[in-house]
Enzyme design. Structure first.
Site, PDB file in Angstrom:
ATOM      1  NE  ARG A  51      -1.731  -1.445   3.511  1.00 44.30           N
ATOM      2  CZ  ARG A  51      -2.015  -1.596   4.785  1.00 44.30           C
ATOM      3  NH1 ARG A  51      -3.238  -1.448   5.213  1.00 44.30           N
ATOM      4  NH2 ARG A  51      -1.069  -1.882   5.653  1.00 44.30           N
ATOM      5  CE  LYS A 148       6.118 -20.395  10.374  1.00 42.62           C
ATOM      6  NZ  LYS A 148       6.932 -21.120  11.284  1.00 42.62           N
ATOM      7  CG  HIS A 178      12.165 -21.624   5.834  1.00 36.80           C
ATOM      8  ND1 HIS A 178      11.155 -21.280   6.683  1.00 36.80           N
ATOM      9  CD2 HIS A 178      13.252 -21.794   6.605  1.00 36.80           C
ATOM     10  CE1 HIS A 178      11.616 -21.240   7.911  1.00 36.80           C
ATOM     11  NE2 HIS A 178      12.873 -21.552   7.901  1.00 36.80           N
ATOM     12  CE  LYS A 182      16.690 -24.805   7.384  1.00 33.43           C
ATOM     13  NZ  LYS A 182      17.621 -23.676   7.239  1.00 33.43           N
ATOM     14  CD  GLU A 216      13.359 -20.926  16.756  1.00 34.01           C
ATOM     15  OE1 GLU A 216      13.383 -19.720  16.491  1.00 34.01           O
ATOM     16  OE2 GLU A 216      12.334 -21.618  16.747  1.00 34.01           O
ATOM     17  CG  ASP A 235       6.027 -20.769  14.991  1.00 33.07           C
ATOM     18  OD1 ASP A 235       5.611 -20.181  13.982  1.00 33.07           O
ATOM     19  OD2 ASP A 235       7.191 -20.635  15.427  1.00 33.07           O
ATOM     20  CG  HIS A 240       9.114 -25.500   9.997  1.00 31.06           C
ATOM     21  ND1 HIS A 240       8.899 -25.085   8.704  1.00 31.06           N
ATOM     22  CD2 HIS A 240       9.064 -24.390  10.751  1.00 31.06           C
ATOM     23  CE1 HIS A 240       8.736 -23.766   8.698  1.00 31.06           C
ATOM     24  NE2 HIS A 240       8.829 -23.329   9.926  1.00 31.06           N
ATOM     25  CE  LYS A 331       9.814 -18.833  18.826  1.00 33.05           C
ATOM     26  NZ  LYS A 331      10.850 -18.757  17.769  1.00 33.05           N
TER      27      LYS A 331
HETATM   28  P1  NAP Z   1       5.192  -7.505   7.513  1.00 29.00           P
HETATM   29  O1  NAP Z   1       6.599  -7.079   7.780  1.00 29.00           O
HETATM   30  O2  NAP Z   1       4.120  -7.066   8.437  1.00 29.00           O
HETATM   31  O3  NAP Z   1       4.841  -7.024   6.038  1.00 29.00           O
HETATM   32  C1  NAP Z   1       3.546  -7.059   5.525  1.00 29.00           C
HETATM   33  C2  NAP Z   1       3.571  -6.514   4.117  1.00 29.00           C
HETATM   34  O4  NAP Z   1       2.238  -6.548   3.616  1.00 29.00           O
HETATM   35  C3  NAP Z   1       4.043  -5.081   4.020  1.00 29.00           C
HETATM   36  O5  NAP Z   1       4.789  -4.915   2.828  1.00 29.00           O
HETATM   37  C4  NAP Z   1       2.748  -4.295   3.937  1.00 29.00           C
HETATM   38  O6  NAP Z   1       2.988  -3.073   3.307  1.00 29.00           O
HETATM   39  C5  NAP Z   1       1.902  -5.259   3.107  1.00 29.00           C
HETATM   40  N1  NAP Z   1       0.469  -5.066   3.255  1.00 29.00           N
HETATM   41  C6  NAP Z   1      -0.258  -5.041   4.397  1.00 29.00           C
HETATM   42  N2  NAP Z   1      -1.565  -4.836   4.125  1.00 29.00           N
HETATM   43  C7  NAP Z   1      -1.663  -4.749   2.781  1.00 29.00           C
HETATM   44  C8  NAP Z   1      -2.741  -4.547   1.885  1.00 29.00           C
HETATM   45  N3  NAP Z   1      -4.010  -4.372   2.310  1.00 29.00           N
HETATM   46  N4  NAP Z   1      -2.488  -4.526   0.567  1.00 29.00           N
HETATM   47  C9  NAP Z   1      -1.224  -4.675   0.107  1.00 29.00           C
HETATM   48  N5  NAP Z   1      -0.172  -4.871   0.896  1.00 29.00           N
HETATM   49  C10 NAP Z   1      -0.383  -4.912   2.222  1.00 29.00           C
HETATM   50  O7  NAP Z   1       5.086  -9.090   7.424  1.00 29.00           O
HETATM   51  P2  NAP Z   1       6.236 -10.139   7.067  1.00 29.00           P
HETATM   52  O8  NAP Z   1       6.990 -10.432   8.305  1.00 29.00           O
HETATM   53  O9  NAP Z   1       6.987  -9.673   5.880  1.00 29.00           O
HETATM   54  O10 NAP Z   1       5.389 -11.446   6.751  1.00 29.00           O
HETATM   55  C11 NAP Z   1       4.717 -11.628   5.528  1.00 29.00           C
HETATM   56  C12 NAP Z   1       4.137 -13.049   5.512  1.00 29.00           C
HETATM   57  O11 NAP Z   1       5.207 -13.983   5.603  1.00 29.00           O
HETATM   58  C13 NAP Z   1       3.218 -13.365   6.690  1.00 29.00           C
HETATM   59  O12 NAP Z   1       2.231 -14.281   6.257  1.00 29.00           O
HETATM   60  C14 NAP Z   1       4.132 -14.052   7.682  1.00 29.00           C
HETATM   61  O13 NAP Z   1       3.431 -14.925   8.535  1.00 29.00           O
HETATM   62  C15 NAP Z   1       5.013 -14.824   6.723  1.00 29.00           C
HETATM   63  N6  NAP Z   1       6.320 -15.164   7.288  1.00 29.00           N
HETATM   64  C16 NAP Z   1       7.185 -14.202   7.645  1.00 29.00           C
HETATM   65  C17 NAP Z   1       8.422 -14.554   8.145  1.00 29.00           C
HETATM   66  C18 NAP Z   1       9.445 -13.513   8.509  1.00 29.00           C
HETATM   67  O14 NAP Z   1      10.572 -13.902   8.859  1.00 29.00           O
HETATM   68  N7  NAP Z   1       9.141 -12.236   8.443  1.00 29.00           N
HETATM   69  C19 NAP Z   1       8.775 -15.904   8.290  1.00 29.00           C
HETATM   70  C20 NAP Z   1       7.856 -16.878   7.906  1.00 29.00           C
HETATM   71  C21 NAP Z   1       6.634 -16.502   7.404  1.00 29.00           C
HETATM   72  P3  NAP Z   1       1.994  -1.791   3.429  1.00 29.00           P
HETATM   73  O15 NAP Z   1       1.722  -1.608   4.880  1.00 29.00           O
HETATM   74  O16 NAP Z   1       2.773  -0.704   2.795  1.00 29.00           O
HETATM   75  O17 NAP Z   1       0.792  -2.137   2.644  1.00 29.00           O
END
Ligand code: NAP
Length: 484
Positions: A51, A148, A178, A182, A216, A235, A240, A331
């Site tokens: 966004r 996930k 992921h 590996k 972890e 989780d 995993h 953890k």
């Molecule tokens: P995040 O940091 O909160 O990022 C969310 C992203 O979604 C941001 O780019 C946000 O940008 C965008 N977004 C939110 N609402 C939106 C909307 N209505 N339309 C379009 N874009 C929107 O989350 P994240 O950690 O990257 O995680 C993303 C996904 O990966 C989740 O499902 C999470 O469970 C999964 N995941 C993450 C990790 C990790 O290490 N981070 C690991 C495993 C899985 P704007 O606010 O600018 O829209």
């Protein structure tokens, strides 16, 4: 040994959530590395979408920062980064609104592989799938990648599968785990199915037990709100660890092909027995010197969510009847390590009298850190002191065996994203696998909730609650040390 890099076809990859943490830490640096390796062609386009109202150049600044932060200095190359940034652009877009969708449709090239990475919260998976469909962007060859957590329980996973199925066929949906990307996890399949050595012994007749540990050293850190609703069972175990268990326990698939492999994994999940209360230990880390306790971090006094779980699991089929699988994850444990250890039975008869310490061979498969495998074998202690036996490791550290290639394994995300582009679903979970995993998980959770059994406290930096040790001690077995 020189690894062969086969370039993929040019593609358009849209990262929904392109400004998020996962994109910054994993997806974008992985793409940079694939360009560096020669696998990603210069005809690739990477489109960040979220966004925030960024321009292309502002998004490139974000990407530049992500790569310089995440890629080690010796892999960083300023000219390559400029080349990479030339492939990147940004489209402001709302997953639950109308803004940006026409721009996105206009930016995609008709004759290219098109993939859409849903790197957003699961609540947006449905709206994204619908809009890709409604705006005529989705084509029969379009691929979507979903992160996930895939559901919170069976019901929500089914609902999510149904929402995606309304817009896409199963062969278009890449549910990412992921762990499956590996190198060692895939090597596990190579070791099992490309050698005659192990497979004849890979059953209850010769295997005493299997241990799977994902430890972890960090706590829940910034993920407290999510984690407190999930806990270690949802989780880590449901996805995993279940996948690792499947790869150890599954029958040889007829081919190394997506459905052949996933059919066999599904059979394992369906063969899992329910887990009784005596075979579950849940823990929650308390505060230690300089370390806040779990409840302080998540900010929920009285929370009973487990940050540690140990389970004894049985796979009820001919191959594994009587061989327990012990799973443990948590953890704030002593160190960060993920490993699978297959412990073989003692020889049926010892010819060395009481000198022999009868300890079975162990094949330890290390996923992190230092991916590799170690086989513990018993040999004669060198020297003239008679027939004394010692256990020694046969170390198959990939870094040593494969030289530079072993040190530079692609990150799991690199491999998995390239698999998406190549259209190979082998290392991704199928919808029925995920549902079967939840169907096994839900009653385990419902069981401890119904009993009102509380998580046991454990110290940060320990191996988890003492009761987890008892889970194996009472069977005359012991956990391997959690050590790096
Ligand atoms: P995040 O940091 O909160 O990022 C969310 C992203 O979604 C941001 O780019 C946000 O940008 C965008 N977004 C939110 N609402 C939106 C909307 N209505 N339309 C379009 N874009 C929107 O989350 P994240 O950690 O990257 O995680 C993303 C996904 O990966 C989740 O499902 C999470 O469970 C999964 N995941 C993450 C990790 C990790 O290490 N981070 C690991 C495993 C899985 P704007 O606010 O600018 O829209």
């Amino acid at each position: 040994m020189v690894s062969r890099v086969i370039p993929v076809d040019p593609f358009d990859l849209v990262i929904f959530g392109g400004t998020g943490d996962l994109a910054r830490r994993k997806i974008l640096p992985s793409l940079y590395r694939r360009l560096a390796s020669g696998q990603m062609p210069d005809g690739a386009h990477i489109i960040g979408a979220a966004r925030s109202g960024l321009t292309d150049d502002e998004y490139r600044d974000f990407v530049r920062e992500s790569v310089t932060d995440q890629v080690p200095a010796d892999q960083y190359d300023a000219a390559l980064l400029d080349r990479f940034l030339g492939l990147v652009r940004y489209i402001p877009l709302d997953a639950i609104g109308t803004e940006g969708w026409a721009d996105l449709a206009g930016a995609l090239r008709a004759d290219m592989v098109q993939a859409f990475y849903f790197s957003v919260g699961p609540a947006l998976f449905g709206p994204l799938a619908e809009r890709l469909h409604d705006h005529g962007i989705a084509r029969p060859e379009t691929r979507i990648v979903v992160e996930k957590p895939f559901g919170h329980d069976l019901e929500s996973a089914r609902a999510l599968n149904a929402v995606l199925a309304a817009a896409f066929h199963e062969h278009q949906i890449y549910r990412i785990d992921h762990y499956l990307g590996k190198e060692t996890v895939q090597n596990l399949m190579a070791v099992r199915f490309a050698n005659v050595l192990f497979e004849p012994l890979w059953n209850a007749q010769y295997v005493d037990h299997v241990q799977i540990t994902v430890a972890e050293s960090l706590g829940v850190e910034g993920r407290g709100a999510y984690y407190d609703r999930a806990g270690a069972m949802r989780d880590m175990v449901q996805n995993h660890m279940m996948q690792l268990l499947c790869l150890i326990a599954m029958e040889p698939p007829s081919h190394f092909e997506p459905d052949a492999v996933r059919d066999e994994k599904l059979k394992v999940i369906r063969a899992l027995d329910p887990v009784g209360p005596e075979d579950i230990v849940r823990g929650q880390y308390r505060a230690g010197p300089g370390v806040p306790g779990y409840v302080d971090v998540v900010g929920t006094p009285g929370s009973d969510t487990e940050s540690f779980i140990a389970l004894k699991v049985h796979v009820s089929n001919w191959r594994w009847a009587g061989t327990p699988f012990y799973l443990r994850t948590g953890k704030r444990l002593r160190t960060r390590v993920s490993e699978i250890a297959v412990t073989f039975k003692d020889p049926p008869h010892s010819i060395f009298g009481h000198e022999t310490r009868r300890r079975g061979n162990v094949l330890a498969i290390r996923l992190q850190p230092d991916e590799g495998m170690v086989m513990r074998v018993t040999i004669k202690e060198p020297g003239p002191g008679g027939m004394r036996l010692v256990e020694v490791p046969l170390d198959m550290s990939f870094a040593e065996a494969l030289g530079e290639d072993g040190r530079n394994f692609p990150d799991a995300y690199e491999r998995l994203i390239m698999d998406v582009i190549r259209g190979d679903q082998t290392l991704f979970m199928r919808g029925d696998e995920v549902e079967a995993a939840w169907a096994w998980t839900d009653p385990v959770i419902a069981g401890w909730q119904a009993r009102g059994a509380r998580a046991m406290p454990y110290d940060p930096g320990s191996s988890g609650p003492d009761d987890a040790l008892m889970l194996m001690h009472r069977d005359g077995r012991r956990w391997r040390e959690i050590e790096g």
